[in-house]
Design a protein around this motif. Sequence first.
Motif, short mmCIF file in Angstrom:
data_model
loop_
_atom_site.label_atom_id
_atom_site.label_comp_id
_atom_site.label_asym_id
_atom_site.label_seq_id
_atom_site.Cartn_x
_atom_site.Cartn_y
_atom_site.Cartn_z
N VAL A 5 0.87 -1.18 0.00
CA VAL A 5 0.00 0.00 0.00
C VAL A 5 0.91 1.22 0.00
N ARG A 24 -3.20 6.19 1.31
CA ARG A 24 -4.66 6.21 1.46
C ARG A 24 -5.11 7.65 1.40
N ASN A 25 -6.00 7.93 0.47
CA ASN A 25 -6.46 9.31 0.27
C ASN A 25 -5.28 10.27 0.19
N GLU A 54 1.50 5.61 3.44
CA GLU A 54 1.47 4.59 4.49
C GLU A 54 2.69 4.75 5.37
N VAL A 61 -10.78 -1.06 1.44
CA VAL A 61 -11.08 0.24 0.84
C VAL A 61 -12.45 0.65 1.36
N GLU A 85 -12.99 6.20 0.07
CA GLU A 85 -11.53 6.12 0.13
C GLU A 85 -10.91 5.84 -1.24
N VAL A 133 -7.35 4.19 -2.35
CA VAL A 133 -6.15 3.51 -1.85
C VAL A 133 -5.25 3.19 -3.03
#
Length: 482
Positions: free
Chosen positions: A422, A425-426, A430, A441, A445, A447
């Motif tokens: 990942v 997110r938005n 990470e 998700v 959102e 991702v």
Amino acid sequence: MKQINRRRFLSLSSSSAIAVLIAQCSNGNTQEKFQTFSSQHKINQSQDGILEVNLITSINQINLGNKQAYVLNYNGKIPGPRLEAKPGDTIRINFTNKLPQPTNIHYHGLHIPITGNADNVFLKIAPGDRLTYQFQIPQNHPAGLFWYHPHFHGLTAEQLFGGLAGLFIVRGELDEIPEVKAAEEKFLVLQDFALDRQGNLLPSQELSIMTGREGDLITVNGQSNPNLTIPPQGLLRLRILNASTSRFYRLSLEEHPFYLIATDGGALTEPIEISELLLTPGERADILIQANREPGKYRLLNLPYQRVGMGMMGRGMMGINAPENQPQVLATVSYDSKVAAVPLPKKLIPVEALPEAQKIRRFQMNHGMIPGQGMAFLFNGQPYQLDRIDTQVQLNTVEDWELINTGIMDHPFHVHGNAFQVVSRNGKPEPYLAWKDVVLVKPGEKVLIRMPFRDFPGKTVYHCHILDHEDLGMMGNLEIQA
Ligand code: C2O
Ligand code: CU
Ligand code: CU
């Protein structure tokens, strides 16, 4: 099985077929017709580079959470037998389908061929048929907790909800880190079942299938609230799999933090302290717990979690999907004496940083109405079609996939064959690198994940791991071109 009217069975909708079938079987003299199995859990470990197992799936009477249940199982066990292998090993699984439906086996998270008699979800094993799965675990395969479950499109949710799941452990470097090795290792397979008072599987209601079916009997390794003892060396290693069809688990242990050491695809670079752990269907986590509080009993809790928006589907309408407001006790961790706690490992296995992606793709997840079919779950506006290639990628490339949830339900996104990392997110990066193969998700959102396609060309799938959503269309075909 003979007395079942086959035509009647076939004419039933698939979601109620198993329940009716089991009800009929359990009315008869089951002792006579079904072999009863001992509940002894034998591990199947590879020897001299080979792991060969016979796996039979059928419907049997089994002791589940202290009651008799008629459920789907592998080799008479819930969960199925735990398989353990090492990198380089050859795996041979002689599989027999004694279910009245077609099925197959998917090796979730393993990086192995996606074609032939390996991790090929397009295989169909008809009732009564056999198939030998054979593949090799690559020499450079990371150690980790993987699992197997049925993946026959349209019946995946129903067969998992009936009980079909088992662990597949790859041993390696992580297990050899002295502190990890010294810890008491326990596996927790989390499942949920919907049974009537006689122990028969209840048919699922349409609405609960739409949100993703859940059962009120939660089991840990097929038991209710098992006791986990931490021996005097003071460190517990819990390796947890969410094998539920749709249920999320938000785990926390009274008065003890967790030290996360591995995610779906293997070890982290270093342990991460967390106070709770959310595991969506298909996800795994490896955590260490130090027995350094007052000796006693501590409850491993499942905290409430809301995975469906309150909008059009009010809590009342959700039936058994209504989230519990009270924490549920999943297991009890206990230790007797204050112990000299084993230190935590400082370093684990470095997670490699991936190079920049050569391509970016977008996947929008939502549901909608399909004329003449009703509610469907969609990727980029389309429900799954067996013979349509949705995504074509090139072997030995790295891609960024942007997953956008424009609906009102949580969707745990999963890809077969290769793990990913990942990125953000938005737009928020990470905090640490980790190998994943399922990522949640949430509604609204975005991702971003980064994924290398390595070693194995062929056709496979990505999908929502709320398996009802997968069966209702939220899946796509991925072709990895050599
Ligand atoms: Cu456990 Cu296609 O997945
Ligand atoms: Cu999978
Ligand atoms: Cu979903």
